[in-house]
Design a protein around this motif. Sequence first.
Motif, PDB file in Angstrom:
ATOM      1  N   GLN A 180      -6.323  -6.992   3.960  1.00 50.34           N
ATOM      2  CA  GLN A 180      -7.271  -7.217   2.986  1.00 50.34           C
ATOM      3  C   GLN A 180      -6.824  -8.348   1.807  1.00 50.34           C
ATOM      4  OE1 GLN A 180      -8.056  -3.416   1.101  1.00 50.34           O
ATOM      5  NE2 GLN A 180      -9.444  -4.139  -0.696  1.00 50.34           N
ATOM      6  N   ASN A 237       0.826  -0.997  -0.129  1.00 49.66           N
ATOM      7  CA  ASN A 237      -0.009  -0.184   0.063  1.00 49.66           C
ATOM      8  C   ASN A 237       0.825   1.120  -0.145  1.00 49.66           C
ATOM      9  OD1 ASN A 237      -2.690  -1.049   0.033  1.00 49.66           O
ATOM     10  ND2 ASN A 237      -2.400  -1.929   2.229  1.00 49.66           N
ATOM     11  N   PHE A 242       0.875   5.597  -0.094  1.00 49.03           N
ATOM     12  CA  PHE A 242       0.261   6.595   0.228  1.00 49.03           C
ATOM     13  C   PHE A 242       0.237   7.546  -0.969  1.00 49.03           C
ATOM     14  CE2 PHE A 242      -0.514  11.116   1.937  1.00 49.03           C
ATOM     15  CZ  PHE A 242      -1.891  10.685   2.601  1.00 49.03           C
ATOM     16  N   ASN A 243      -1.224   7.940  -1.557  1.00 48.28           N
ATOM     17  CA  ASN A 243      -1.343   8.816  -2.548  1.00 48.28           C
ATOM     18  C   ASN A 243      -1.363  10.472  -1.962  1.00 48.28           C
ATOM     19  OD1 ASN A 243      -2.384  10.447  -4.593  1.00 48.28           O
ATOM     20  ND2 ASN A 243      -2.932   8.747  -5.674  1.00 48.28           N
ATOM     21  N   GLU A 275      -4.991   9.283   0.399  1.00 49.61           N
ATOM     22  CA  GLU A 275      -5.300   7.912   0.951  1.00 49.61           C
ATOM     23  C   GLU A 275      -4.407   6.881   0.244  1.00 49.61           C
ATOM     24  OE1 GLU A 275      -9.081   6.947  -1.194  1.00 49.61           O
ATOM     25  OE2 GLU A 275     -10.194   8.261  -0.178  1.00 49.61           O
ATOM     26  N   PHE A 276      -4.238   5.638   0.893  1.00 50.21           N
ATOM     27  CA  PHE A 276      -3.406   4.541   0.468  1.00 50.21           C
ATOM     28  C   PHE A 276      -3.902   3.852  -0.712  1.00 50.21           C
ATOM     29  CE2 PHE A 276      -2.087   5.425   4.818  1.00 50.21           C
ATOM     30  CZ  PHE A 276      -0.386   5.081   4.771  1.00 50.21           C
ATOM     31  N   GLU A 277      -3.229   3.586  -1.477  1.00 51.24           N
ATOM     32  CA  GLU A 277      -3.501   2.755  -2.775  1.00 51.24           C
ATOM     33  C   GLU A 277      -2.682   1.432  -2.717  1.00 51.24           C
ATOM     34  OE1 GLU A 277      -3.281   5.454  -6.133  1.00 51.24           O
ATOM     35  OE2 GLU A 277      -4.853   6.758  -5.552  1.00 51.24           O
ATOM     36  N   PHE A 278      -3.219   0.433  -3.264  1.00 48.94           N
ATOM     37  CA  PHE A 278      -2.470  -0.724  -3.215  1.00 48.94           C
ATOM     38  C   PHE A 278      -1.828  -0.932  -4.783  1.00 48.94           C
ATOM     39  CE2 PHE A 278      -2.340  -5.460  -4.496  1.00 48.94           C
ATOM     40  CZ  PHE A 278      -1.635  -5.849  -3.409  1.00 48.94           C
ATOM     41  N   GLN A 279      -0.372  -0.980  -4.713  1.00 49.44           N
ATOM     42  CA  GLN A 279       0.399  -1.259  -5.940  1.00 49.44           C
ATOM     43  C   GLN A 279       0.639  -2.848  -5.827  1.00 49.44           C
ATOM     44  OE1 GLN A 279       1.091   1.151  -7.963  1.00 49.44           O
ATOM     45  NE2 GLN A 279       0.119   2.461  -6.743  1.00 49.44           N
ATOM     46  N   THR A 289      -4.683  12.325  -3.352  1.00 49.51           N
ATOM     47  CA  THR A 289      -6.158  11.784  -2.879  1.00 49.51           C
ATOM     48  C   THR A 289      -6.026  11.562  -1.221  1.00 49.51           C
ATOM     49  OG1 THR A 289      -5.369   9.253  -2.971  1.00 49.51           O
ATOM     50  CG2 THR A 289      -6.480  10.425  -4.767  1.00 49.51           C
ATOM     51  N   ARG A 317      -7.098 -10.127  -1.624  1.00 50.52           N
ATOM     52  CA  ARG A 317      -7.255  -9.736  -3.157  1.00 50.52           C
ATOM     53  C   ARG A 317      -6.957 -10.936  -3.774  1.00 50.52           C
ATOM     54  NH1 ARG A 317      -4.534  -5.500  -0.713  1.00 50.52           N
ATOM     55  NH2 ARG A 317      -5.565  -3.572  -0.980  1.00 50.52           N
TER      56      ARG A 317
END
Length: 326
Positions: free
Chosen positions: A155, A104, A106-107, A112-116, A110, A157
């Motif tokens: 989480q 994850n 941090f963007n 918010e954390f985004e999953f890479q 936004t 996926r």
Amino acid sequence: MTDTNPTGETSAEPTADGESLQIATVERLCADIEANVSRVIVGHEAVVEHVITALLGRGHVLLDDVPGVGKTMLARSIARSVDCSFSRIQFTPDLLPADVTGVNVFNQQTREFEFQPGPVFGNIVLGDEINRAPPKTQAALLEAMEEQQVTTDGQTRALPTPFTVIATQNAVEPNRTYDLPFAEIDRFMKKLHLGYPDPDEEVDLLGRTVGNHPIESLESVTDRETLVAARETVSTVQVAQPIREYVTRLAAYTREHAHIGVSPRGSISLLRAAQARAAANGRAYVIPDDVQAEAPVVMRHRIKTADRDQDGAAIVDDALETIPVE
């Protein structure tokens, strides 16, 4: 269309309904992939066939041999033959689990954390020299290989379908590599060895690679959707009760004659590999010959003997010679 198997039962051949293929189509698909790979890999026809049947049988493959015999090239050739997503993980001592599964980030925009996603998010994943990474990093593949999913930061996926790991292992530098966890070894459907080519094959190999390497011009012969449909067909190949009992007796023999024998996961893998071999040979049902052809490469790496010098292959050979087909 129906097919009569040796037990006298009939089984319906899958229809081309978008979810499965005719058995004859799967047979041609296997032949096309094998012919395509042979443009790059000289010899090793049996090994190539084993990798293809593992791919169709929803399994993973471990290629274990000395450097330079074509393990990575075989994996790349299989991947290039199928038009689907391919990723490569170069395992090194400093590789972290997040480098495999993803992280994850941090963007700033936004807030918010985004999953890479990591390289494990591919249809065919090449794990090159997997035993160069420490067990903690290797363990990042356990959930992915068994459940086709990855859990990060609580989480879960799903991984793409199909998902197959083809891993290579360095077999000659024990002081610079790590032992694979037994739980990981058991997740590989097959463990294969290529060996050195014979003189004529090596001469042919040198002739092909003296200029541009043939891997660079290799094109796909099928796509992801067709491979998924072929897998669905393979899963419908009939396994009669006597075949299931035969596999159970083989597994029981290994447990009685080794410190650790073949697990139930290994028995499942053997039947799935036998289903794929039957389909590759144009049959909608499994026969004992399919089981016997697959047993050595599916079972031997799952066996641990009290004597570390004893190879599990010897126990599998004894089981095949001792256990009758009823």
